[in-house]
Design a protein around this motif. Sequence first.
Motif, short mmCIF file in Angstrom:
data_model
loop_
_atom_site.label_atom_id
_atom_site.label_comp_id
_atom_site.label_asym_id
_atom_site.label_seq_id
_atom_site.Cartn_x
_atom_site.Cartn_y
_atom_site.Cartn_z
N LEU A 91 0.82 -1.22 0.00
CA LEU A 91 0.00 0.00 0.00
C LEU A 91 0.85 1.26 0.00
CD1 LEU A 91 -2.87 -1.03 2.45
CD2 LEU A 91 -3.02 -0.68 -0.02
N GLY A 92 2.01 1.20 0.64
CA GLY A 92 2.88 2.37 0.68
C GLY A 92 3.32 2.80 -0.70
N ILE A 93 3.81 1.87 -1.49
CA ILE A 93 4.29 2.21 -2.83
C ILE A 93 3.11 2.58 -3.74
CG2 ILE A 93 4.32 -0.19 -3.68
CD1 ILE A 93 6.84 0.58 -5.26
N LEU A 94 1.95 1.94 -3.55
CA LEU A 94 0.78 2.29 -4.37
C LEU A 94 0.31 3.70 -4.06
CD1 LEU A 94 -1.26 -1.05 -4.23
CD2 LEU A 94 0.23 -0.23 -6.06
N LYS A 95 0.41 4.10 -2.80
CA LYS A 95 0.07 5.47 -2.42
C LYS A 95 1.05 6.45 -3.04
CE LYS A 95 -2.91 7.78 0.15
NZ LYS A 95 -4.37 7.67 -0.05
N GLU A 96 2.32 6.10 -2.97
CA GLU A 96 3.37 6.95 -3.55
C GLU A 96 3.17 7.14 -5.05
OE1 GLU A 96 7.98 6.07 -4.74
OE2 GLU A 96 7.34 5.45 -2.73
N LEU A 97 2.70 6.10 -5.72
CA LEU A 97 2.48 6.15 -7.16
C LEU A 97 1.10 6.72 -7.53
CD1 LEU A 97 4.06 2.70 -8.05
CD2 LEU A 97 5.01 4.95 -8.56
N ARG A 98 0.35 7.12 -6.54
CA ARG A 98 -0.95 7.77 -6.74
C ARG A 98 -1.95 6.86 -7.46
NH1 ARG A 98 -1.61 12.83 -9.08
NH2 ARG A 98 -0.19 12.33 -10.78
N GLY A 144 -5.81 -6.66 3.78
CA GLY A 144 -5.42 -5.74 2.72
C GLY A 144 -6.52 -4.77 2.34
N VAL A 145 -7.73 -5.28 2.21
CA VAL A 145 -8.87 -4.42 1.83
C VAL A 145 -9.14 -3.40 2.93
CG1 VAL A 145 -11.36 -4.39 1.46
CG2 VAL A 145 -9.93 -6.04 0.23
N SER A 150 -8.79 2.31 4.53
CA SER A 150 -8.33 3.28 5.52
C SER A 150 -7.30 4.24 4.95
CB SER A 150 -7.72 2.56 6.74
OG SER A 150 -8.69 1.77 7.40
N ALA A 151 -6.53 3.75 3.96
CA ALA A 151 -5.50 4.59 3.34
C ALA A 151 -6.05 5.50 2.25
CB ALA A 151 -4.40 3.71 2.76
#
Length: 219
Positions: A91-98, A144-145, A150-151
């Motif tokens: 989730l961290g990298i997916l958030k970083e990649l928008r 994960g979901v 939450s993210a």
Amino acid sequence: RCNIGCKYCLRVLNVTENRPGVSEKIISPTEALEKVNEARKKYPITVAGIAGPGESLINEETFETFRLIDRFHPDLLKCLSSNGLLLSDKLGILKELRVHTITVTVNTLTPETGEKIYNFVNFEGKLYRGKEAVAILIERQKEGVKKAVSAGFTVKINTVLIPEINKHEIAAIAKEYAALGAHIMNIIPLIPVAAMMDKRPPVCEELREARIASEPFIQ
């Protein structure tokens, strides 16, 4: 690459068959960017999505492709499909990649049903089979979901309706994942191939019934 074995998945490249779940070829991140460039010249597209082949979160090319899309097409919504096994870790990298939307394929809530759908789960370097494998997958999908919602991600659930195996669980999946915060659910029919070649696909009425049963809980 993929880290789970779905019994309805035929792991081949195929240039003659045109249906969901079939890939003509594997392309590099640079080639994927070129596909998007070409598409934007022809169509008013608003979304770039990665759905395979294989599991998007276990292939580094997924993230490199999204980096290129973000660099050259920052206005496009980025989406991906996943089996959810590694979702909470990525989730961290997916958030970083928008990345905007994450679709998770959830076909069961119980190991008893799941061992009829999955051959194996490969997690943290170990190969699991049977109910133990499915128990890990189910736990990781829920975790994960919940964390993805939450993210701030939009989360969609895909469920393959296999009448002889998971028809009785569809509404329960809808209720469970709505409670975890999932926004929308897509119930799709089994295409009988691979180890499920002998299973029948649902008829239209069965799909309709499953959707009606799920609608009180989730869109």
